[in-house]
Design a protein around this motif. Structure first.
Motif, PDB file in Angstrom:
ATOM      1  N   GLY A 192     104.154-109.751 -46.598  1.00 39.39           N
ATOM      2  CA  GLY A 192     103.160-110.365 -45.724  1.00 39.39           C
ATOM      3  C   GLY A 192     103.376-109.969 -44.275  1.00 39.39           C
ATOM      4  N   ALA A 193     104.652-109.972 -43.837  1.00 42.45           N
ATOM      5  CA  ALA A 193     104.954-109.583 -42.453  1.00 42.45           C
ATOM      6  C   ALA A 193     104.580-108.136 -42.207  1.00 42.45           C
ATOM      7  N   ALA A 194     104.843-107.280 -43.172  1.00 44.25           N
ATOM      8  CA  ALA A 194     104.507-105.861 -43.033  1.00 44.25           C
ATOM      9  C   ALA A 194     102.997-105.669 -42.943  1.00 44.25           C
ATOM     10  N   LEU A 195     102.247-106.404 -43.788  1.00 43.77           N
ATOM     11  CA  LEU A 195     100.788-106.301 -43.750  1.00 43.77           C
ATOM     12  C   LEU A 195     100.231-106.810 -42.422  1.00 43.77           C
ATOM     13  N   HIS A 200      97.872-105.667 -37.159  1.00 39.33           N
ATOM     14  CA  HIS A 200      97.950-105.787 -35.705  1.00 39.33           C
ATOM     15  C   HIS A 200      97.912-104.408 -35.040  1.00 39.33           C
ATOM     16  N   ILE A 201      98.650-103.462 -35.612  1.00 37.49           N
ATOM     17  CA  ILE A 201      98.667-102.108 -35.052  1.00 37.49           C
ATOM     18  C   ILE A 201      97.293-101.472 -35.164  1.00 37.49           C
ATOM     19  N   LYS A 202      96.641-101.675 -36.316  1.00 39.50           N
ATOM     20  CA  LYS A 202      95.308-101.116 -36.506  1.00 39.50           C
ATOM     21  C   LYS A 202      94.308-101.715 -35.512  1.00 39.50           C
ATOM     22  N   GLN A 205      94.774-100.124 -32.160  1.00 38.58           N
ATOM     23  CA  GLN A 205      94.189 -98.771 -32.135  1.00 38.58           C
ATOM     24  C   GLN A 205      92.681 -98.822 -31.961  1.00 38.58           C
ATOM     25  N   ILE A 206      92.046 -99.765 -32.678  1.00 39.53           N
ATOM     26  CA  ILE A 206      90.575 -99.901 -32.569  1.00 39.53           C
ATOM     27  C   ILE A 206      90.181-100.328 -31.156  1.00 39.53           C
ATOM     28  N   ALA A 207      90.959-101.250 -30.576  1.00 39.57           N
ATOM     29  CA  ALA A 207      90.671-101.713 -29.209  1.00 39.57           C
ATOM     30  C   ALA A 207      90.793-100.581 -28.228  1.00 39.57           C
TER      31      ALA A 207
END
Length: 212
Positions: A192-195, A200-202, A205-207
């Protein structure tokens, strides 16, 4: 006088030959000696004497004593067990099973209290003799110890030992289930933490793409 000396020498020679033949026959009856004699093509009596010399030299060194004990206690009985398993001889396997039970008790006692005899002279030789007696004559002494000491002892405490083993087995199974449950929870939490981290990283990137 000369005739008498010749006669005595002849008698002594005959006695010595008879004594040697008797000793040679005795050595031939020993299975290990017979095998050595057949493999090396030397008389059984001479093979016996050479083996005794080697044992005496080895006993003077702790390493040599350990090697002989390992051979007598582990390798030789293990090989006999292998041979009997191939033959599927029930009686012989039963005798070997009794030997291994006796040896297990002897091994535990030696591990627990053997250090107390380190300072005793020739203690290594005494251990070696004890190991030899356990396997001598198809384990006749180990069979005696099993029937007279170990079997009555185990029969008396058998129910108690079985109960304790069941309790230990239950505790182990319970601990194993708990460990599996904890591992599963840890794995789920980590996943869950990895997902969440990936999401969050994705999002970051979108922002950045949107701002640019």
């Amino acid at each position: 006088m000369c005739i008498r000396d010749r006669y005595q020498r002849r008698v002594h020679g005959i006695i010595e030959m008879e004594a040697w033949e008797n000793f040679n026959q005795y050595a031939q009856k020993r299975e290990i000696i017979r095998i050595i004699s057949e493999k090396t093509k030397i008389p059984a009596g001479l093979a016996f004497i050479l083996l005794l010399i080697l044992v005496a030299i080895a006993v003077m060194k702790d390493f040599g004593t350990t090697l002989f004990i390992l051979f007598l206690s582990f390798l030789y009985p293990a090989y006999l067990t292998y041979k009997e398993l191939k033959k599927d001889d029930t009686k012989a396997l039963e005798q070997l099973g009794k030997y291994w039970v006796v040896f297990s008790f002897a091994f535990i006692i030696d591990r627990l209290f053997g250090w107390t005899g380190i300072e005793i002279p020739l203690f290594g030789a005494m251990r070696l003799i004890a190991c030899y007696l356990l396997v001598r004559g198809k384990g006749i002494y180990s069979l005696y110890l099993y029937e007279k000491l170990i079997k009555p002892f185990l029969s008396h405490y058998e129910a108690f030992i079985d109960k304790k083993l069941e309790d230990i087995s239950g505790v182990v199974e319970s601990e194993k289930k708990d460990a599996v449950g904890v591992a599963s929870e840890v794995t789920k939490t980590a996943m869950g933490a990895a997902l969440d981290a990936a999401a969050h990283i994705k999002a970051q990137q979108i922002a950045r793409i949107t701002l640019s």
